[in-house]
Motif scaffolding. Sequence first.
Motif, mmCIF file in Angstrom:
data_model
loop_
_atom_site.group_PDB
_atom_site.id
_atom_site.type_symbol
_atom_site.label_atom_id
_atom_site.label_comp_id
_atom_site.label_asym_id
_atom_site.label_seq_id
_atom_site.Cartn_x
_atom_site.Cartn_y
_atom_site.Cartn_z
ATOM 1 N N GLY A 161 0.826 -1.204 0.000
ATOM 2 C CA GLY A 161 0.000 0.000 0.000
ATOM 3 C C GLY A 161 0.857 1.249 0.000
ATOM 4 O O GLY A 161 1.993 1.245 -0.473
ATOM 5 N N PHE A 162 0.343 2.348 0.586
ATOM 6 C CA PHE A 162 1.107 3.604 0.605
ATOM 7 C C PHE A 162 0.471 4.588 1.571
ATOM 8 O O PHE A 162 -0.705 4.482 1.908
ATOM 9 N N ARG A 163 1.283 5.544 2.043
ATOM 10 C CA ARG A 163 0.781 6.713 2.753
ATOM 11 C C ARG A 163 1.264 7.955 2.028
ATOM 12 O O ARG A 163 2.139 7.866 1.156
ATOM 13 N N THR A 164 0.756 9.119 2.380
ATOM 14 C CA THR A 164 1.027 10.314 1.596
ATOM 15 C C THR A 164 1.527 11.456 2.474
ATOM 16 O O THR A 164 1.376 11.465 3.694
ATOM 17 N N VAL A 165 2.100 12.450 1.805
ATOM 18 C CA VAL A 165 2.666 13.639 2.438
ATOM 19 C C VAL A 165 1.965 14.875 1.871
ATOM 20 O O VAL A 165 1.633 14.919 0.679
ATOM 21 N N ALA A 166 1.750 15.881 2.722
ATOM 22 C CA ALA A 166 1.140 17.122 2.273
ATOM 23 C C ALA A 166 2.116 17.908 1.400
ATOM 24 O O ALA A 166 3.319 17.927 1.661
#
Length: 343
Positions: free
Chosen positions: A337-342
């Motif tokens: 999966g993945f996570r995100t950055v602003a």
Amino acid sequence: MADCCSPGADARAHEEPRLTLPLLGVVGNRRASTAVDLSARAGSSGTKQEAGIERGDVQVPAGIFAMGDPFEEGYETDGESPVHHVRMPAFRISATTVTNQEFAAFIDATGYRTESEIFGTSAVFHLAVKADKTDILNSVTTVPWWLNVRGADWAHPAGPLSHWSEAADHPVTHVSHNDALAYCGWAGRRLPTEAEWEYAARGGQQGQRYPWGNQLHNDAPGKAAHNCNIWQGDFPARNELGDGYLTTAPARSFAPNGYGLYQTSGNVWEWCSDWFLPKYYKTCLAQGTVENPQGPTIGRGKVMRGGSYLCHDSYCNRYRLAARSSNTPDSASANLGFRTVAL
């Protein structure tokens, strides 16, 4: 170098049907080096959208940290050493990986089709498959616990007899690096660099194996023994389920780290923005303090971090904070999966 957590280079032998499988450090049989027009697969609503998504960002302060493996226990071919100091600016990163519910909002708004949907198949762990026998097409020779399942994709993570709504708060899976970029473009976000990921994953602690310390399990009375979602038992036939999960856990399971990030060890691998080049630390980052590195300009795939629910300390200890691996940008599976950055 292939490990037991993910299908390896043997997947290259399968030309038809196409396998959306993780390929560790190799370019497989799909268009890994071809630029993908992400907007072409989205509908007319494929513009930046932010309303209605519970981001749950945490603020990571500026600082300097020691990046890499201080215990010299990683795989040499992964390039986890030497340890080097990195200066990072402040940034905001999501507390969790992107969930099925969040990814569904993106699909509903844009009509985007993931690469697993286009290929028609994806990789599912053999004990978790929910599909008719006719939809189980084949396994990967060297890692037979990965089955190529027709109709497995982000919306049907265990196969066509499953549905994302059964695990709405779990991490979205079967998402390639290209798919993750498409989501980021819509959400007004980006993928973390590898340095950002490790800095945030450490939660303000220096020189530790895991976000919670150096020991895998808790021995203290009154505390849960397990700190993350990884394999317990005899892999790949029997999972004792000591942590409570055969496959993914909800994205906010277990205690967060010092910055408030959940599950930076185990559960699912997480895409980073960097190209993977094993010699990068040694040849490019070894001297002095490095300022916010963005990764090499070339590589054998895209970096992925954190390990997954299939990792086990007897054969794959890549759920350590310093551990790194890679996949081709169009690869996908049930543990990635993945996570995100602003921005």
